[in-house]
Design a protein around this motif. Structure first.
Motif, mmCIF file in Angstrom:
data_model
loop_
_atom_site.group_PDB
_atom_site.id
_atom_site.type_symbol
_atom_site.label_atom_id
_atom_site.label_comp_id
_atom_site.label_asym_id
_atom_site.label_seq_id
_atom_site.Cartn_x
_atom_site.Cartn_y
_atom_site.Cartn_z
ATOM 1 N N VAL A 168 0.962 -1.272 0.020
ATOM 2 C CA VAL A 168 0.101 -0.042 0.185
ATOM 3 C C VAL A 168 0.808 1.209 -0.002
ATOM 4 N N PHE A 169 0.707 2.160 -0.898
ATOM 5 C CA PHE A 169 1.417 3.187 -0.911
ATOM 6 C C PHE A 169 0.572 4.464 -0.288
ATOM 7 N N ALA A 170 1.092 4.657 0.996
ATOM 8 C CA ALA A 170 0.382 5.677 1.979
ATOM 9 C C ALA A 170 1.036 6.012 2.977
ATOM 10 N N GLU A 171 0.939 7.132 3.856
ATOM 11 C CA GLU A 171 1.752 7.475 4.918
ATOM 12 C C GLU A 171 1.037 6.458 6.028
ATOM 13 N N ALA A 172 1.680 5.862 6.774
ATOM 14 C CA ALA A 172 1.058 4.905 7.920
ATOM 15 C C ALA A 172 1.134 5.808 9.183
ATOM 16 N N THR A 173 0.006 5.580 10.207
ATOM 17 C CA THR A 173 0.056 5.824 11.385
ATOM 18 C C THR A 173 -0.469 4.708 12.197
ATOM 19 N N LEU A 174 0.151 4.589 13.496
ATOM 20 C CA LEU A 174 -0.077 3.732 14.327
ATOM 21 C C LEU A 174 -1.509 4.133 15.309
ATOM 22 N N THR A 175 -2.592 3.396 15.034
ATOM 23 C CA THR A 175 -3.765 3.737 15.778
ATOM 24 C C THR A 175 -3.933 3.139 17.109
#
Lengths: 444, 444
Positions: free
Chosen positions: A109-116
């Motif tokens: 997946v091409f996207a910025e990741a954030t930990l939820t």
């Protein structure tokens, strides 16, 4: 919410190798990347610099081939073509990584990741669960708060790879590997280059004798050591040395003073983050279960191949295979002209670590292939550091052509804990520059 | 009559290394050489060919640098200058060997040596006694009795290194290492080159897949396989293939069908001499006490570095240190464009030896550094041969740039009997072509 055995954030040489190995082992893997496959290494580091340095070395060879029987007129360097080749190399490698991911059934997946949470990641508006997470987010250039460092002609490793014309005067701030490689490239193609370094020598990871020899052999570059940049303006870089201020002309400035880890604000979910990076153990585990940090982001060894090996160690750990990251046999190479490379301890490091050491240094001009291809005047040497008594090989240090392709054998020898007598029985091909390692051992 | 602990006859890479090591260990050593220090390797083999091949590679790079951003006009090859550099390299290395002999207190006599008994040698009218004798007299080109092979334009490796102008059409008889290296050099600098080989493939020591790939990549050379030269005249070389005769234009002919050992008529004093050379055991001892035979003259492994290692083994034997010559981890390299190198068993040899094998081949264009420096079209590949089950590394085979500088690590790995899992834990520097070895192991 889809759940993965492993989510990897960051597709550099730590992340994509880990994803490949885990996918190959049958794990369900998701790789999340905010920009391009390959990370800094493929896109703004190892690969593009090696492509450009190869071009500048070809230019030098075309200019100076006469002694070897090759004459040419009107030898010119064409930046646009060199940049196009560099770009083509990058794109081919990215496609190769995409193919690797596909053939090992890794989702990308091409996207910025954030930990939820400590078990979920958000990317492109979608949430994914994981059993294991590898944070492989890498590092970025550190830009110190020097007045003028935000001017448009002050670039980092990213911006300088996109310049459309050669500057007249380039000032490189920082004499580490990145700064010195760019200095080598630009100075070879006719740019006036100065390097300003705060420490008393360039490239701190090198044996002092070798970094000094490299600096001297790059005689077309103006090095300023123990010098602190105080200000940058539109046309000049100002530095202070021994209390005096000097101004260097600069229509382009490269900021290469260091790297800072991209830690994603993970301390917020309880990950133990130190200033140099995320804290990890020998298996690359953070303090939170199932969360690993590999590559530059843990600050342990800022090298592409270290990141890849960390990825392998982390994958083996989640597969239940015993493995651990060791740092004592990691080779490094600097692709300047001449090249330099090393593995293991420098003489100074070995003494600091309490070893009683023996060393030997041999000049490459005593080597048949080197002499045939480089002549008598090109710089080149090799040094071995050995524990006295046991004969254990502790370090190999090289300056000169082919060093970067030879040094992996030193890594193998140190990983296998070979001693001088073992290595003397290995047959090296003649004529090759690699023989210099054996010659050094005989010179002890 | 002066007596020596050791007399060495022949100052090639077998003889001079043995003399150096024995002198270093405190033995009283005499080295007798009839021509030049360095023997065939330094004067008419490894070194001059590598010097010329480097020149032709530089010429090719200067001609084809545009894709990398380097343009030049009027690119020319100057044979006289290339030959002068070659000669300078040779002479520098000879001086180096002379210095080594002096610093290890080895006496040197330039004369033809003859054995007057099994304990005495005559040279330059003087007789010398010895406790130990190393026969390191090497080999010379075998010239088969083909009609016309005595014509003045039919040269061996010695004469062809002295030509003063480039021929128009060169025919090389013999597709072994020597023939193919000269074919690579002359074809690169504009000569029409044909190679006529009796066997069904060039370079028999290579893995068949690799010798075929090398032959195809040297597309500017006209190869004739399974072809037997029948006659040479002033303008042509005639060969027979599948019952038909063909004539090739040739104003220069290189005879490179093989080597024959220079055994000094030692059978007369009772030394056991076979057609391929003097019979020796694992310590290089002949059947006569105190007489050893090292290097080409024993026909065991016609490589400079094998000769040097044999010299070391023989010296250790007279010093009473246990040592033995092993032939299973001797690397070799061919410095054609592209280079090739290998170590250990080919797939076919491993199967013949009864191993159950696994192999993997990886193309070099998947390698970052290769792609950056060579582009997508240059040939390059690496193959590993591994024992199934144990994972023991049996062979590494390479074609492509840097192969000759990388292959020594395969020798080290095989000498240490490493297995796939051991090598996977070794860290290779990125980006380097050397990584291809690790990639091959992961591709298994």
């Amino acid at each position: 919410m889809e759940n993965y055995d492993l989510i990897v954030i960051g597709a550099g040489p730590g992340g994509y190798i880990a994803a490949e190995r885990a996918g190959h082992a049958g794990k369900k893997v998701l790789l999340i990347e905010k920009e391009n496959l390959g990370g800094v290494c493929t896109n703004w580091g190892c690969i593009p610099t090696k492509s450009l340095l190869n071009s500048s070395k070809l230019y030098k060879k075309a200019l100076h081939g006469e002694a070897y029987g090759v004459t040419a007129e009107n030898v010119r360097f064409n930046l646009e073509k060199a940049m196009a080749h560099k770009q083509d190399t990058i794109e081919t490698l990215r496609k190769g990584i995409a193919y690797l991911m596909k053939s090992n059934k890794v989702d990308v997946v091409f996207a910025e990741a954030t930990l939820t949470s400590s078990k979920t990641v958000m990317a492109d508006g979608k949430e994914y669960g994981f059993d294991n997470l590898f944070v492989a987010t890498g590092s970025t250039a550190f830009v110190p708060p020097i007045p003028g460092s935000d001017l448009p002609h002050v670039l980092t490793n990213v911006g300088i790879l996109e310049v459309e014309s050669l500057p007249k005067n380039l000032v490189v701030i920082g004499g580490g590997v990145i700064g010195v490689e760019f200095a080598s490239f630009f100075s070879a193609v006719g740019v006036n280059v100065s390097v300003v370094e705060m420490m008393d020598e360039i490239i701190p990871l090198m044996d002092g004798e070798f970094s000094a020899a490299l600096r001297k052999s790059m005689s077309q570059v103006d090095f300023h050591l123990k010098a602190k940049v105080t200000k940058i303006d539109k046309t000049k870089v100002y530095f202070e040395k021994d209390g005096a201020e000097t101004a260097l002309d600069a229509d382009l400035v490269l900021m290469a003073v260091g790297r800072r880890p991209l830690t994603m604000g993970l301390e917020k979910i309880g990950v133990d983050v130190a200033p140099q990076g995320i804290r990890v153990d020998e298996q690359m585990r953070t303090n939170l279960p199932g969360i690993f940090a590999i590559g530059d982001v843990n600050g342990k060894s800022l090298l592409a191949h270290s990141a890849s090996r960390m990825g392998e160690v982390a994958v083996n750990t989640i597969l239940g295979k015993p493995d651990r990251m060791r740092y004592d046999a990691i080779p490094w190479a600097v692709y300047t002209d001449p090249e330099a490379a090393g593995c293991g301890l420098t003489e100074a490091q070995a003494k600091d670590a309490g070893y009683k050491v023996q060393t030997a240094t041999v000049q490459m001009r005593a080597n048949g292939r080197f002499l045939a291809e480089q002549g008598k005047k090109e710089p080149g040497m090799c040094k071995v550091v050995v524990e006295e008594g046991s004969g254990l090989l502790l370090g190999v240090h090289m300056l000169g052509i082919y060093s970067s392709e030879i040094i992996h054998s030193a890594a193998a020898m140190m990983e296998m804990e070979l001693r001088v007598q073992d290595i003397k029985e290995i047959v090296f091909p003649h004529p090759s520059v690699s023989e210099i390692i054996k010659d050094c051992l005989w010179a002890l």
